[in-house]
Design an enzyme around this catalytic site. Structure first.
Site, PDB file in Angstrom:
ATOM      1  N   ARG A  89       0.844  -1.194   0.000  1.00 29.80           N
ATOM      2  CA  ARG A  89       0.000   0.000   0.000  1.00 29.80           C
ATOM      3  C   ARG A  89       0.885   1.252   0.000  1.00 29.80           C
ATOM      4  NH1 ARG A  89      -2.260  -3.754   3.503  1.00 29.80           N
ATOM      5  NH2 ARG A  89      -4.386  -4.439   2.937  1.00 29.80           N
ATOM      6  N   LYS A 116      -2.206  -2.021   7.762  1.00 30.34           N
ATOM      7  CA  LYS A 116      -3.650  -1.814   7.870  1.00 30.34           C
ATOM      8  C   LYS A 116      -4.282  -2.828   8.809  1.00 30.34           C
ATOM      9  CE  LYS A 116      -7.850  -1.572   5.046  1.00 30.34           C
ATOM     10  NZ  LYS A 116      -8.401  -1.666   3.671  1.00 30.34           N
ATOM     11  N   HIS A 178      -2.383   2.419  -5.503  1.00 29.17           N
ATOM     12  CA  HIS A 178      -3.109   1.205  -5.130  1.00 29.17           C
ATOM     13  C   HIS A 178      -3.371   0.330  -6.348  1.00 29.17           C
ATOM     14  CE1 HIS A 178      -6.134  -1.366  -3.203  1.00 29.17           C
ATOM     15  NE2 HIS A 178      -5.695  -0.885  -2.059  1.00 29.17           N
ATOM     16  N   ARG A 181      -1.462  -2.871  -6.935  1.00 29.57           N
ATOM     17  CA  ARG A 181      -1.880  -4.063  -6.200  1.00 29.57           C
ATOM     18  C   ARG A 181      -2.885  -4.874  -7.029  1.00 29.57           C
ATOM     19  NH1 ARG A 181      -1.108  -4.306  -0.903  1.00 29.57           N
ATOM     20  NH2 ARG A 181      -3.223  -4.916  -0.302  1.00 29.57           N
ATOM     21  N   HIS A 204      -4.091  -9.126   2.697  1.00 29.35           N
ATOM     22  CA  HIS A 204      -5.543  -9.042   2.755  1.00 29.35           C
ATOM     23  C   HIS A 204      -6.122  -9.903   3.865  1.00 29.35           C
ATOM     24  CE1 HIS A 204      -6.304  -7.657  -1.673  1.00 29.35           C
ATOM     25  NE2 HIS A 204      -6.029  -6.670  -0.856  1.00 29.35           N
ATOM     26  N   TYR A 214       2.612 -15.805  14.096  1.00 34.85           N
ATOM     27  CA  TYR A 214       3.053 -16.968  13.344  1.00 34.85           C
ATOM     28  C   TYR A 214       2.711 -16.855  11.859  1.00 34.85           C
ATOM     29  CZ  TYR A 214       3.295 -18.749  18.105  1.00 34.85           C
ATOM     30  OH  TYR A 214       3.583 -18.904  19.432  1.00 34.85           O
TER      31      TYR A 214
END
Length: 249
Positions: A89, A116, A178, A181, A204, A214
C-alpha cells in the site's frame, strides 16, 4: 462505531466482546456466550469496496517504460519502481524505514503498527527490488526513511507524490498507487499462483492477535519464488521480451 464509519474497529470490538464472554464461561461466571450467536456480518454493515483506478494489464509495459525513463525526483522514480515490484500500500511504501530491511535475508519486514491489519508483514525482496534498495541507499541522507520528505527529512514524502508522478506521465484518473496491487493480483492469479499465497502477500488476510505472530511468515518460500517470478515478468513486459509462464514446483 459503525455510524461514524469505523467498521474495522466495530468488528474488532465485537470480537473482543466474544473473547470476554468466552473467558467468563471458562471461569464459571456465565453459562453461555451470547456473542457466539452474532457474526460480524449479521450485525454490521458490509464495508463498501473502494474501486481504485488501475490500468489494464496490456497497458502495463508502457507504464513500466515511462517509470524507467522518469525525469523527476530520483526518490519518486525509485518509489514507483519499488511499488510496482512489491505492490504494498502507498502508506506502507512511503513510510518505509531503513531498519525494516534485511538485505542479507532479502526481506522487508513491516511492523504491525504500520500495517492496515495491524499485524507484521514480510515482503520477500526480488533481485530487482534489492537493486532499488541499493540505489536508494546511495542517495541516503541522515533520514531513517527510504523516502524522506523534500523539506523535512524526518517525515516521509507526501502520499500524493505517487499520484502526481503518475499524472505527470499521463495517467491522471487512470492509475493510482493502489492500482499496482490490483494489477499484480490479476497477473499472479492468471499465471496460476495459489490464491492464498497472493492474498497473504497482499496482506488481505485478517489475522487475530494469537495467530498473527506466526502467520505473517506463512508460505514464505512460495511467496519468495512468486515475487521473483513477478519481478522477472515485469522486466520482460518492459523490455518487450517473451514472457515465460509460471511452472509450479
Amino acid at each position: 462505531m459503525e455510524a461514524r464509519g469505523a467498521l474495522d474497529i466495530a468488528k474488532r470490538s465485537l470480537q473482543t466482546c466474544g473473547q470476554v464472554f468466552r473467558y467468563a464461561v471458562a471461569h464459571g461466571v456465565i453459562e453461555r456466550n451470547p456473542a457466539a450467536d452474532v457474526k460480524p456480518g449479521d450485525a454490521l454493515k458490509p464495508r463498501k469496496k473502494d474501486h481504485y483506478a488501475r490500468l489494464e494489464t496490456k497497458e502495463l509495459p508502457e507504464l513500466l517504460r515511462k517509470i524507467e525513463a522518469y525525469q523527476g525526483s530520483p526518490w519518486t522514480r525509485l518509489a514507483l519502481k519499488l511499488m510496482a515490484l512489491t505492490f504494498v500500500r502507498t502508506g506502507e511504501l512511503i513510510g518505509a524505514r531503513w531498519d525494516e530491511f534485511d538485505v542479507e535475508a532479502a526481506e522487508w519486514r513491516i511492523p504491525a503498527e504500520r500495517m492496515k491489519m495491524r499485524t507484521p508483514h514480510v515482503v520477500p525482496l526480488s533481485a530487482q527490488a534489492l537493486d532499488v534498495v541499493r540505489s536508494l541507499h546511495e542517495l541516503r541522507n541522515r533520514s531513517p526513511l527510504l523516502f524522506p520528505g523534500e523539506r523535512d527529512h524526518e517525515k516521509p514524502m507526501s502520499n500524493n507524490t505517487i499520484l502526481a508522478a503518475l499524472k505527470r506521465m499521463g495517467y491522471a484518473g487512470r492509475m493510482t498507487g493502489h492500482g499496482f496491487r490490483g494489477v499484480a493480483s490479476t497477473i499472479l492469479h492468471e499465471a496460476g499462483f495459489d490464491h492464498a499465497h497472493i492474498e497473504l502477500q497482499l496482506a488481505h488476510m485478517e489475522r487475530d492477535e494469537v495467530s498473527a505472530a506466526y502467520n505473517f511468515a506463512t508460505y514464505l518460500p512460495q511467496r519468495r519464488k512468486m515475487m521473483q517470478w513477478y519481478a522477472d515478468h515485469l522486466d520482460a513486459l518492459r523490455q518487450g521480451a517473451k514472457v515465460l509462464p509460471f511452472k509450479a514446483a
